[in-house]
Design a protein around this motif. Structure first.
Motif, PDB file in Angstrom:
ATOM      1  N   VAL A 185       0.864  -1.182   0.000  1.00 44.64           N
ATOM      2  CA  VAL A 185       0.000   0.000   0.000  1.00 44.64           C
ATOM      3  C   VAL A 185       0.898   1.229   0.000  1.00 44.64           C
ATOM      4  O   VAL A 185       1.706   1.397   0.913  1.00 44.64           O
ATOM      5  CB  VAL A 185      -0.916   0.039   1.237  1.00 44.64           C
ATOM      6  N   ALA A 186       0.765   2.068  -0.997  1.00 45.27           N
ATOM      7  CA  ALA A 186       1.598   3.264  -1.093  1.00 45.27           C
ATOM      8  C   ALA A 186       1.008   4.391  -0.247  1.00 45.27           C
ATOM      9  O   ALA A 186      -0.109   4.837  -0.480  1.00 45.27           O
ATOM     10  CB  ALA A 186       1.712   3.705  -2.549  1.00 45.27           C
ATOM     11  N   ILE A 187       1.770   4.801   0.762  1.00 41.67           N
ATOM     12  CA  ILE A 187       1.419   5.947   1.600  1.00 41.67           C
ATOM     13  C   ILE A 187       2.727   6.703   1.811  1.00 41.67           C
ATOM     14  O   ILE A 187       3.596   6.242   2.558  1.00 41.67           O
ATOM     15  CB  ILE A 187       0.831   5.538   2.969  1.00 41.67           C
ATOM     16  N   GLY A 188       2.895   7.823   1.130  1.00 46.60           N
ATOM     17  CA  GLY A 188       4.153   8.562   1.187  1.00 46.60           C
ATOM     18  C   GLY A 188       4.547   8.954   2.600  1.00 46.60           C
ATOM     19  O   GLY A 188       3.725   9.407   3.388  1.00 46.60           O
ATOM     20  N   ASP A 189       5.835   8.762   2.920  1.00 50.39           N
ATOM     21  CA  ASP A 189       6.420   9.121   4.218  1.00 50.39           C
ATOM     22  C   ASP A 189       5.693   8.492   5.409  1.00 50.39           C
ATOM     23  O   ASP A 189       5.610   9.083   6.482  1.00 50.39           O
ATOM     24  CB  ASP A 189       6.490  10.635   4.382  1.00 50.39           C
ATOM     25  N   LEU A 190       5.203   7.283   5.232  1.00 46.25           N
ATOM     26  CA  LEU A 190       4.476   6.600   6.300  1.00 46.25           C
ATOM     27  C   LEU A 190       5.320   6.434   7.553  1.00 46.25           C
ATOM     28  O   LEU A 190       4.862   6.674   8.661  1.00 46.25           O
ATOM     29  CB  LEU A 190       3.970   5.232   5.828  1.00 46.25           C
ATOM     30  N   GLN A 191       6.591   6.044   7.397  1.00 48.47           N
ATOM     31  CA  GLN A 191       7.420   5.799   8.576  1.00 48.47           C
ATOM     32  C   GLN A 191       7.575   7.056   9.427  1.00 48.47           C
ATOM     33  O   GLN A 191       7.653   6.977  10.641  1.00 48.47           O
ATOM     34  CB  GLN A 191       8.784   5.268   8.181  1.00 48.47           C
ATOM     35  N   THR A 192       7.600   8.230   8.813  1.00 47.58           N
ATOM     36  CA  THR A 192       7.704   9.473   9.569  1.00 47.58           C
ATOM     37  C   THR A 192       6.404   9.737  10.317  1.00 47.58           C
ATOM     38  O   THR A 192       6.414  10.191  11.463  1.00 47.58           O
ATOM     39  CB  THR A 192       8.031  10.645   8.626  1.00 47.58           C
ATOM     40  N   ALA A 193       5.276   9.430   9.697  1.00 52.63           N
ATOM     41  CA  ALA A 193       3.975   9.657  10.325  1.00 52.63           C
ATOM     42  C   ALA A 193       3.748   8.763  11.532  1.00 52.63           C
ATOM     43  O   ALA A 193       2.979   9.109  12.429  1.00 52.63           O
ATOM     44  CB  ALA A 193       2.858   9.433   9.300  1.00 52.63           C
ATOM     45  N   LEU A 194       4.431   7.624  11.583  1.00 52.85           N
ATOM     46  CA  LEU A 194       4.211   6.679  12.672  1.00 52.85           C
ATOM     47  C   LEU A 194       4.829   7.127  13.989  1.00 52.85           C
ATOM     48  O   LEU A 194       4.462   6.637  15.047  1.00 52.85           O
ATOM     49  CB  LEU A 194       4.781   5.305  12.314  1.00 52.85           C
ATOM     50  N   GLY A 195       5.800   8.023  13.953  1.00 52.44           N
ATOM     51  CA  GLY A 195       6.502   8.384  15.185  1.00 52.44           C
ATOM     52  C   GLY A 195       7.537   7.323  15.508  1.00 52.44           C
ATOM     53  O   GLY A 195       8.056   6.648  14.637  1.00 52.44           O
ATOM     54  N   ALA A 196       7.838   7.156  16.786  1.00 50.75           N
ATOM     55  CA  ALA A 196       8.866   6.206  17.213  1.00 50.75           C
ATOM     56  C   ALA A 196       8.480   4.778  16.853  1.00 50.75           C
ATOM     57  O   ALA A 196       7.308   4.403  16.899  1.00 50.75           O
ATOM     58  CB  ALA A 196       9.092   6.316  18.710  1.00 50.75           C
TER      59      ALA A 196
END
Length: 188
Positions: A54-65
């Motif tokens: 599933v493409a969601i740009g910059d997902l890892q940044t949105a997740l926080g820690a």
């Protein structure tokens, strides 16, 4: 997004995946991806680029820690007379970089707990922890039950940093994640 989201829970991962399949899915800057080398992707090359589900740009940044999503034993038995290596994998919801030697505790229901040291996995979402126990060592006896409890991982002066550059100050896991790893009963 009704099917997927930008949170760190398994419920935000693609809904069509089973619980076992969700263990192989983690967040990247491209979105939710399946681990390279997964039998589910049909590619056993662990150096391959992870498959984007599933493409969601910059997902890892949105997740926080980064958070631990599962912990699993890499062994199914332990024989006291032979000794061997206790090995455990902690999976995170995104790739992490490790410095120092974080540790993971394996609970022994009859003796002192075992402290496994970080062995490998920096730059991936899977960290491996190991401890070598010699043959006939007093650390274990037949019928000891080994398990993983809540908050099993400690930084031990090291760091775990996600790709979003968030340094994780404390790493926790729920009792349910530890329990899901199951148990190993030591044999003689």
């Amino acid at each position: 997004m009704s099917l997927w989201g930008a949170s760190d829970t398994d419920e935000s991962k693609p809904k069509n995946l089973t619980t076992a399949e969700k263990k192989e899915v983690f967040a990247t800057s491209k979105g939710w991806v399946r681990e390279a080398g997964s039998i589910l992707s049909g590619n056993d090359n662990t150096s391959a680029t992870p498959e984007v589900l599933v493409a969601i740009g910059d997902l890892q940044t949105a997740l926080g820690a980064a958070d631990i999503t599962s912990i699993d034993f890499n062994i199914t038995t332990f024989d006291k007379s032979d000794g061997g290596t206790l090995s455990v994998t902690a999976r995170f919801n995104e790739a992490v970089d490790v410095t120092g030697t974080p540790q993971l505790t394996v609970v022994n229901d009859q003796r002192t707990n075992h402290t496994l040291s970080y062995a490998s996995g920096t730059g991936t979402n899977e960290l491996v922890f190991t401890l070598v126990i010699g043959a006939a060592n007093a650390a274990t006896n037949a019928d000891d039950v080994l398990s993983i409890g809540a908050n099993a991982m400690a930084l031990n002066g090291g760091t775990v940093k996600d790709a979003g550059t968030t340094t994780v100050s404390a790493i926790t896991n729920s009792a349910a994640i530890g329990t899901a790893a199951g148990t190993i009963t030591v044999v003689a």
